[in-house]
Write an enzyme that holds these catalytic residues in place. Structure first.
Site: not given
Ligand code: MOS
Length: 694
Positions: A235, A465, A507, A584, A660
């Site tokens: 996504g 994913g 998440g 991790i 990210e």
């Molecule tokens: Mo990420 S661009 O905050 O799904």
């Protein structure tokens, strides 16, 4: 943060629990969800960038055998809300950008739908469009805030005064290209309307977000809208909020009520309908004393949004937290153009926003005669320059030092263009990474004791994913103090407790905290030996430390670049990322996230560029033949390393979010290495061969 989990399952190199289903093709993605006798949708898209539909001839399409309906703005069901112009599908004749939906065909097969859509003839009253971004536009404006809710501008001290008085200074403009998210699985919605109930099998980063946003648009009770997404093929932000196709699929399902409608966007359609990363123009000023200590930092950004809906990328945000300097300024200005609506793309703001400043730091290092790692170390702040708060953990200097050791930085020539190997100029470069630790409020989890010591753990989270199926199972196991084999995780369905979006690398923090909260409640109520059917709920608690600490993940990116002296061909044989990302959860899935982020950053550095044709307002290279994403041949050795440890304030897992950070700074490291190889400073992405030819 009190109550850190004792890591047992957390940290284990557990293989993906969904791996077998995926590689054997039995994991259902949205389009494959079993629905009876589905119909198929193909859209009609605007071929002008601004104006209105004056007439539509639909008879040829409507009369084709197998066609069930042709939707236009004249006959489409009315929406309950048109407040969000991107989602106000077929509600008026207005065209806001080329590629916008102006109609749709619903048919017995995808082939019939597609062919019939091509037979729809549209007449337009065209208006002159304006799609060209430049820093010189007189209509640039300051948005009220930048994504998601940061201040537009910040200012401390006297930047211009300090700049004028500085011993060393850099003032340059850096530009990044318009780029598009291209997850492997195209955006897909399968919609089934039964009375006032709607079921959506959607390829999304958040089932509850889709329900929350789409239900009021359609005028449906959210309780009657169910969204299901057990597996999602990527996504990167483009599936973080529902786009117009979800509304169109739901409208079509209303028209053929009782029958499911399947709608998968084509790759070409994705280039106008599911968001993109805005191009940016970044003016960066750095001033320093003779020792390289920064006295002023300014980052002034110009970027685009759509005239129909604002999205303001927070490009200057990372600059507010990276380096210490008494005089600092950040600004964002937007041009509202007749273009599709920009949106999230992996590390919005931080990713493009670290390109300009991290190349400028390299230029400052050269100007001051200081090693670029040493320059960054000297300017590492003790507290967050913006808020003044202490960092929950900031190990950037360790990342840089450890990276230098692993990469072989010692003995690097301070001068560029110093190394030649068989016709290739060879150089190395470094850049810093940063990404905020977001915690989204409002996730909840449910735990229920099953037989034989097993537990059902439910939360509406998404696995796009990234490994959520596996990592949430590990967290639940430790929270309940049982083995991972005792956890029966359920995710990806609005029937499960509310979960926030798989976005902003939030998440694990948001969902994991809710699961830990539910597990603690469960154990408090039922002890270690519950009865089958005992159940408890939990939610993401407030974290009082969030007010007392600045929380970020950090990293150091290294690249070796070879540039062919005669052709400018650029190759990146070696990259290294060293990250400070807290605990991790799973080294296998984590490594994959870092590798993926760095690869996407490499791709941004060398290849990715959505080429606009200003005459028509569309992206010319809107397919994989012409929009190149780094492939195996482009990616050589990527080494990923992370610092052991945990963040004591972030969440019960001690983790900081890893989806990210890997893409942030990568392009700057590559550009800096390319300068070191060639002596040619390229300030414009992507770094194509022509830019290295004198
Ligand atoms: Mo990420 S661009 O905050 O799904």
């Amino acid at each position: 943060m009190t109550g850190l989990l004792e890591p047992r399952a957390i940290g284990a190199d557990l293989v993906r629990l969904d791996g077998h289903a995926k590689v054997t093709g039995t994991a259902p993605y949205a389009f494959e969800q079993p629905v009876e006798n589905p119909a198929y949708l193909h859209p009609v898209q605007a071929t002008i960038a601004r104006g209105r539909v004056s007439a539509m001839q639909v008879a040829a399409a409507r009369d084709m055998p197998g066609v069930l309906a042709v939707l236009t703005h004249e006959n489409a069901p009315r929406l309950a809300s048109t407040e969000d112009a991107e989602l106000a599908v077929l509600q008026s004749a207005e065209v806001g950008f080329r590629g916008q939906f102006v109609g749709a065909v619903i048919a017995e097969t995808p082939e019939i739908a597609r062919h019939a859509a091509s037979l729809v003839h549209v007449d337009y009253e065209e208006e002159p469009h304006d799609v060209s971004l430049s820093a010189g536009r007189v209509d640039l404006y300051a948005p009220e805030q930048v994504n998601p809710s940061f201040p537009t501008d910040t200012e401390q001290g006297d930047v211009e005064g300090a700049f004028a008085a500085a011993a060393v200074r850099v003032e340059e403009t850096y530009t990044t290209a318009w780029v598009h998210n291209n997850p492997m699985e195209p955006h897909t919605t399968v919609a089934l309307r039964e009375g006032a109930s709607l079921t959506l099998y959607d390829s999304t980063q958040g089932v509850h977000s889709v329900r929350t946003i789409v239900a009021p648009v359609l005028g449906l009770d959210p309780e009657r809208v169910r969204v299901i997404a057990p597996h999602v093929g990527g996504g990167f932000g483009s599936k973080g909020v529902p786009h117009a196709h979800v509304v169109l699929a739901a409208m079509a399902a209303q028209v053929v009520a009782g029958r499911a409608v399947k709608f998968a966007l084509t790759r070409q359609q994705m280039f106008s309908l599911v968001g993109y990363r805005t191009p940016t123009i970044q003016r960066v000023q750095l001033a320093a004393d003779g020792d390289g200590r920064l006295t002023a930092i300014a980052h002034d950004v110009v970027e685009q949004t759509s005239r129909i809906k604002e999205f303001a990328e927070q490009t200057a945000e990372p600059t507010r937290h990276m380096y210490a300097a008494p005089n600092r300024r950040t600004t964002h200005r937007l041009a509202a153009l007749d273009v599709p609506v920009p949106s999230w793309m992996r590390a919005p703001g931080d990713c493009p926003g670290m390109f300009g400043p991290e190349v400028a730091m390299d230029e400052l290092a050269t100007a001051a005669g200081i090693d670029p790692i040493e320059l960054r170390v000297r300017n590492d702040p003790d507290t967050d320059p913006e808020s003044g708060l202490p960092f929950s953990s900031r190990r950037l200097v360790e990342c840089l030092r450890e990276g230098a050791r692993r990469f072989g930085w010692d003995g690097r020539s301070p001068a560029p263009r110093a190394r030649r190997e068989a016709g290739w100029l060879v150089g190395t470069g470094v850049a810093s990474s940063v990404y905020p630790l977001y915690r989204m409020p409002g996730s909840a989890a449910h735990i229920r004791a099953l037989s034989a010591g097993r537990y059902s753990v439910g939360i509406g989270a998404a696995d796009i994913g990234t490994g959520t199926w596996t990592t949430l199972t590990q967290i639940a196991a430790d929270a309940l103090d049982v083995g991972v084999e005792n956890i029966d995780l359920r995710i990806g369905d609005t029937e499960l407790p509310n979960a926030t979006v798989a976005g902003g690398s939030s998440g694990i923090t948001s969902w994991g905290s809710a699961i830990v909260d539910a597990a603690r409640t469960f154990r408090d109520k039922f002890g270690a030996d519950p009865e089958e059917g005992d159940e408890a709920d939990g939610s993401t608690p407030d974290n009082p430390d969030a007010e007392r600490f600045a929380m970020y993940a950090f990293g150091a990116q290294f690249a070796e670049v070879h540039v062919r002296e005669d052709t400018g061909e650029i190759r990146v044989p070696r990259m290294l990322g060293v990250f400070d990302a807290g605990r991790i959860i799973n080294p296998r899935t984590a490594r994959s996230q870092f590798l993926g982020g760095m690869t996407m950053g490499l791709s941004m550095a060398l290849h990715e560029q959505s080429v606009l044709d200003p005459r028509f307002g569309h992206i010319v290279n809107h397919d994989f033949a012409d929009y190149h994403i780094a492939a195996n041949a482009d990616v050589a050795a990527i080494d990923v390393h992370w610092l052991d440890g945990y963040d004591p304030h972030a969440n019960p897992m001690g983790s900081k979010g890893i989806g990210e950070i890997g893409i942030v700074g990568t392009a700057a490291a590559v550009a800096n290495a390319a300068y070191h190889a060639t002596g040619i400073r390229v300030r414009d992405l992507p770094l194509t061969a022509d830019k290295f030819l004198g």
